[in-house]
Design a protein around this motif. Structure first.
Motif, mmCIF file in Angstrom:
data_model
loop_
_atom_site.group_PDB
_atom_site.id
_atom_site.type_symbol
_atom_site.label_atom_id
_atom_site.label_comp_id
_atom_site.label_asym_id
_atom_site.label_seq_id
_atom_site.Cartn_x
_atom_site.Cartn_y
_atom_site.Cartn_z
ATOM 1 N N GLY A 187 -16.864 8.688 10.762
ATOM 2 C CA GLY A 187 -15.509 8.259 10.206
ATOM 3 C C GLY A 187 -15.301 8.092 8.811
ATOM 4 O O GLY A 187 -16.285 7.708 8.072
ATOM 5 N N SER A 188 -14.032 8.456 8.359
ATOM 6 C CA SER A 188 -14.019 8.647 6.694
ATOM 7 C C SER A 188 -13.880 6.950 6.119
ATOM 8 O O SER A 188 -13.967 6.937 5.033
ATOM 9 C CB SER A 188 -12.722 9.097 6.457
ATOM 10 N N ARG A 189 -13.578 6.062 7.075
ATOM 11 C CA ARG A 189 -13.187 4.494 6.531
ATOM 12 C C ARG A 189 -12.315 4.547 5.590
ATOM 13 O O ARG A 189 -12.287 4.032 4.594
ATOM 14 C CB ARG A 189 -14.556 3.982 6.271
ATOM 15 N N SER A 190 -11.120 5.600 5.464
ATOM 16 C CA SER A 190 -10.533 5.851 4.220
ATOM 17 C C SER A 190 -9.466 4.532 3.650
ATOM 18 O O SER A 190 -9.169 4.658 2.761
ATOM 19 C CB SER A 190 -9.501 7.198 4.619
ATOM 20 N N THR A 191 -9.210 3.567 4.849
ATOM 21 C CA THR A 191 -8.461 2.430 4.108
ATOM 22 C C THR A 191 -9.288 1.244 3.526
ATOM 23 O O THR A 191 -8.943 0.461 2.994
ATOM 24 C CB THR A 191 -7.563 1.747 5.321
ATOM 25 N N TYR A 192 -10.787 1.357 3.816
ATOM 26 C CA TYR A 192 -11.622 0.394 3.300
ATOM 27 C C TYR A 192 -11.500 0.310 1.959
ATOM 28 O O TYR A 192 -11.712 1.275 1.189
ATOM 29 C CB TYR A 192 -13.154 0.800 3.994
ATOM 30 N N TYR A 193 -11.377 -1.073 1.523
ATOM 31 C CA TYR A 193 -11.346 -1.229 -0.048
ATOM 32 C C TYR A 193 -10.140 -0.331 -0.602
ATOM 33 O O TYR A 193 -10.376 0.114 -1.791
ATOM 34 C CB TYR A 193 -12.628 -1.094 -0.825
ATOM 35 N N GLY A 194 -8.943 -0.133 0.323
ATOM 36 C CA GLY A 194 -7.913 0.679 -0.294
ATOM 37 C C GLY A 194 -7.141 -0.212 -1.119
ATOM 38 O O GLY A 194 -6.668 -1.319 -0.851
ATOM 39 N N HIS A 201 -0.384 1.180 4.668
ATOM 40 C CA HIS A 201 -0.769 1.345 5.674
ATOM 41 C C HIS A 201 -0.550 0.034 6.961
ATOM 42 O O HIS A 201 -0.112 -0.995 6.245
ATOM 43 C CB HIS A 201 -2.406 1.473 5.476
ATOM 44 N N THR A 202 -1.109 0.097 8.004
ATOM 45 C CA THR A 202 -0.857 -0.954 9.053
ATOM 46 C C THR A 202 -1.215 -2.300 8.335
ATOM 47 O O THR A 202 -2.466 -2.414 7.860
ATOM 48 C CB THR A 202 -1.566 -0.741 10.184
ATOM 49 N N ILE A 203 -0.313 -3.409 8.392
ATOM 50 C CA ILE A 203 -0.705 -4.645 7.983
ATOM 51 C C ILE A 203 -1.494 -5.437 9.238
ATOM 52 O O ILE A 203 -0.701 -5.595 10.207
ATOM 53 C CB ILE A 203 0.587 -5.668 7.659
ATOM 54 N N SER A 204 -2.822 -5.648 8.882
ATOM 55 C CA SER A 204 -3.349 -6.448 10.006
ATOM 56 C C SER A 204 -3.582 -7.916 9.622
ATOM 57 O O SER A 204 -3.132 -8.354 8.718
ATOM 58 C CB SER A 204 -4.895 -5.718 10.117
ATOM 59 N N THR A 205 -4.224 -8.552 10.667
ATOM 60 C CA THR A 205 -4.435 -9.946 10.432
ATOM 61 C C THR A 205 -5.554 -10.436 9.268
ATOM 62 O O THR A 205 -5.656 -11.330 8.884
ATOM 63 C CB THR A 205 -5.054 -10.540 11.552
ATOM 64 N N PRO A 259 -10.444 -7.489 1.025
ATOM 65 C CA PRO A 259 -10.314 -6.153 0.196
ATOM 66 C C PRO A 259 -11.265 -5.037 1.217
ATOM 67 O O PRO A 259 -10.658 -3.762 1.098
ATOM 68 C CB PRO A 259 -11.102 -6.196 -1.008
ATOM 69 N N GLY A 260 -12.281 -5.355 1.993
ATOM 70 C CA GLY A 260 -13.107 -4.394 2.539
ATOM 71 C C GLY A 260 -12.704 -4.005 4.065
ATOM 72 O O GLY A 260 -13.288 -3.298 4.722
ATOM 73 N N ASN A 261 -11.497 -4.741 4.478
ATOM 74 C CA ASN A 261 -10.881 -4.424 6.067
ATOM 75 C C ASN A 261 -9.713 -3.700 5.825
ATOM 76 O O ASN A 261 -8.750 -3.492 6.797
ATOM 77 C CB ASN A 261 -10.713 -5.762 6.688
ATOM 78 N N ARG A 306 -5.831 -7.814 -7.227
ATOM 79 C CA ARG A 306 -5.637 -9.043 -6.401
ATOM 80 C C ARG A 306 -5.452 -8.520 -4.964
ATOM 81 O O ARG A 306 -4.903 -7.306 -4.761
ATOM 82 C CB ARG A 306 -4.922 -10.166 -6.682
ATOM 83 N N MET A 307 -5.354 -9.268 -3.927
ATOM 84 C CA MET A 307 -4.772 -8.784 -2.614
ATOM 85 C C MET A 307 -3.560 -9.086 -2.573
ATOM 86 O O MET A 307 -3.084 -10.024 -3.315
ATOM 87 C CB MET A 307 -5.601 -9.649 -1.578
ATOM 88 N N ILE A 308 -2.763 -8.390 -1.754
ATOM 89 C CA ILE A 308 -1.242 -8.576 -1.451
ATOM 90 C C ILE A 308 -1.245 -10.071 -0.846
ATOM 91 O O ILE A 308 -2.393 -10.840 -0.318
ATOM 92 C CB ILE A 308 -0.494 -7.637 -0.599
ATOM 93 N N SER A 309 -0.205 -10.924 -1.292
ATOM 94 C CA SER A 309 0.036 -12.270 -0.712
ATOM 95 C C SER A 309 0.634 -12.263 0.408
ATOM 96 O O SER A 309 1.137 -11.119 1.173
ATOM 97 C CB SER A 309 1.178 -12.882 -1.746
#
Length: 392
Positions: free
Chosen positions: A51-58, A67-71, A76-78, A88-91
């Motif tokens: 798999g491309s893991r295209s969203t990791y560290y995206g 992309h889908t907002i998960s828990t 950053p790596g998920n 920064r990460m989104i709030s």
């Protein structure tokens, strides 16, 4: 006040990686010289063709839906959760906006509990359109309610809540603080909790208005992101208790929401088992797959809905998509973007809490006006449908 406008702190290594990622980029943009065992594992997995893991560290793009907002939007790596312009990460508030929760909706509990409430929710703006498609407003019972994404949308559409239930005390407290009404805390498989819910529903005399049961059992067992996707996971049997509740309460219909993994689990046999069980409770069913970005939500989030109705109760009407995102990853102008959703929120440094801050600017989009309570969901969708401003 901008409640829950908190972003987690980042380590020096995380900051080093985040600064290397351009908008729309991911782990592939991080130099090989950056020392990270996690990155080495991702690269090795990619090299093996797993798999491309295209969203990791995206990092997000300001001109596209998220992309889908998960828990795990605090990591950053998920996933693709890095702010499009700030390192920064989104709030939590930004994540809530991308889920379409208005700024007046205050999440309570620990930071981890709030992340879970936001990531697991049904986008209220999607729920609003599901409710509107059913016609005249009625009454609903919300099982597995979480923080109240489905209920918020149905409230916007004028529906009346009878009772809500969840096993998560923090989520149910958030629900109660924002939506009010009667709530029952506990496991629906517990006979005492089950009977409390039946009694709460029965306490309201039936009228000519439609009565629905909302909610889907916890989705982790069905999720393709999980390691356990079999009927050995006890969470995957909660639909049977859901069906039992339908038999006892006999609503006019129900909306059963879950993740796309439900359709593919065990070659589709699990979905057949679920729909058959729900139909045996006395309902005809239809299975729909909906994409949140097609319903003016600034997020690419796919969900499966099982709609059920007692024969003759009321017609099932599929909600009509109002926005789009095409296969070439080119933004269709009518789709709200990340920038249209969150650009008016004040900037933050990693680890900062901006809940006491003021907005960085007046609202620059229809979507921001909706989030700030300046227009209603109905007004917002009317504008989007006319194509005059398209939420941007």
């Amino acid at each position: 006040m901008i409640p829950n406008h908190y972003t987690p702190s980042l380590s020096e290594l995380d900051l080093l990686m985040v600064r290397a990622i351009p908008p729309g980029g991911n782990w592939k943009d991080i130099p090989l010289s950056v020392p990270s065992q996690r990155l080495e594992q991702i690269r090795a997995s990619y090299a093996r063709g797993e798999g491309s893991r295209s969203t990791y560290y995206g990092r997000m793009r300001h001109d596209a839906p998220a992309h889908t907002i998960s828990t795990y939007f605090n990591r950053p790596g998920n996933g693709a959760f890095v702010h499009y312009a700030q390192d920064r990460m989104i709030s939590q508030r930004e994540a809530a906006r991308l889920q379409s929760f208005p700024d007046s909706f205050v999440f309570t509990g620990s930071k981890a509990a709030i992340n879970k409430q936001i990531g697991n929710a049904v986008p209220p703006l999607l729920a609003f359109q599901l409710a509107r498609a059913l016609g005249e407003p009625g009454e609903f019972i919300d099982l597995f309610a979480g923080a109240g994404g489905l209920s918020q949308g149905f409230h916007w559409a004028g529906w009346q809540q009878l009772v809500a239930n969840d096993i998560d005390a923090a989520a149910l407290n958030t629900y109660r603080e924002n939506l009010g009404g009667q709530t029952v805390l506990g496991d629906v498989c517990d006979s005492e909790v089950f009977n409390q819910l039946v009694a709460a529903a029965s306490a309201h005399p039936r009228t000519s208005r439609p009565r629905l049961v909302l909610g889907g059992p916890p989705c982790q067992g069905f999720s393709t992101a999980g390691n356990k996707r079999s009927m050995e996971d006890e969470r995957n049997h909660l639909f049977k208790k859901y069906a039992e509740f339908l038999k006892v309460v006999r609503p006019d219909g129900f909306i059963f929401e879950n993740v796309p993994g439900l359709k593919s689990m065990e070659g589709g046999r699990v979905l057949t088992m679920v729909t058959t069980t729900l139909e045996e409770a006395g309902y005809s069913t239809e299975v729909w797959t909906v994409n949140a970005e097609q319903f003016a939500v600034p997020q690419r989030r796919t969900r499966v809905l099982i709609y059920g109705t007692r024969i003759g109760a009321f017609p099932l009407t599929r909600p009509r998509a109002v926005t789009a995102w095409n296969s070439g990853d080119l933004l269709v102008p009518s789709s709200p973007t990340v920038g249209a959703a969150i650009s008016d929120l004040p900037p933050l440094a990693p680890g900062a809490d901006g809940s006491a801050s003021v907005y960085a600017s007046p609202p620059s989009s229809l979507y921001q006006r909706l989030m700030r309570g300046e227009i209603t969901a109905c007004d917002f969708l009317s504008e989007v449908r006319t194509g005059s401003k398209n939420g941007a």
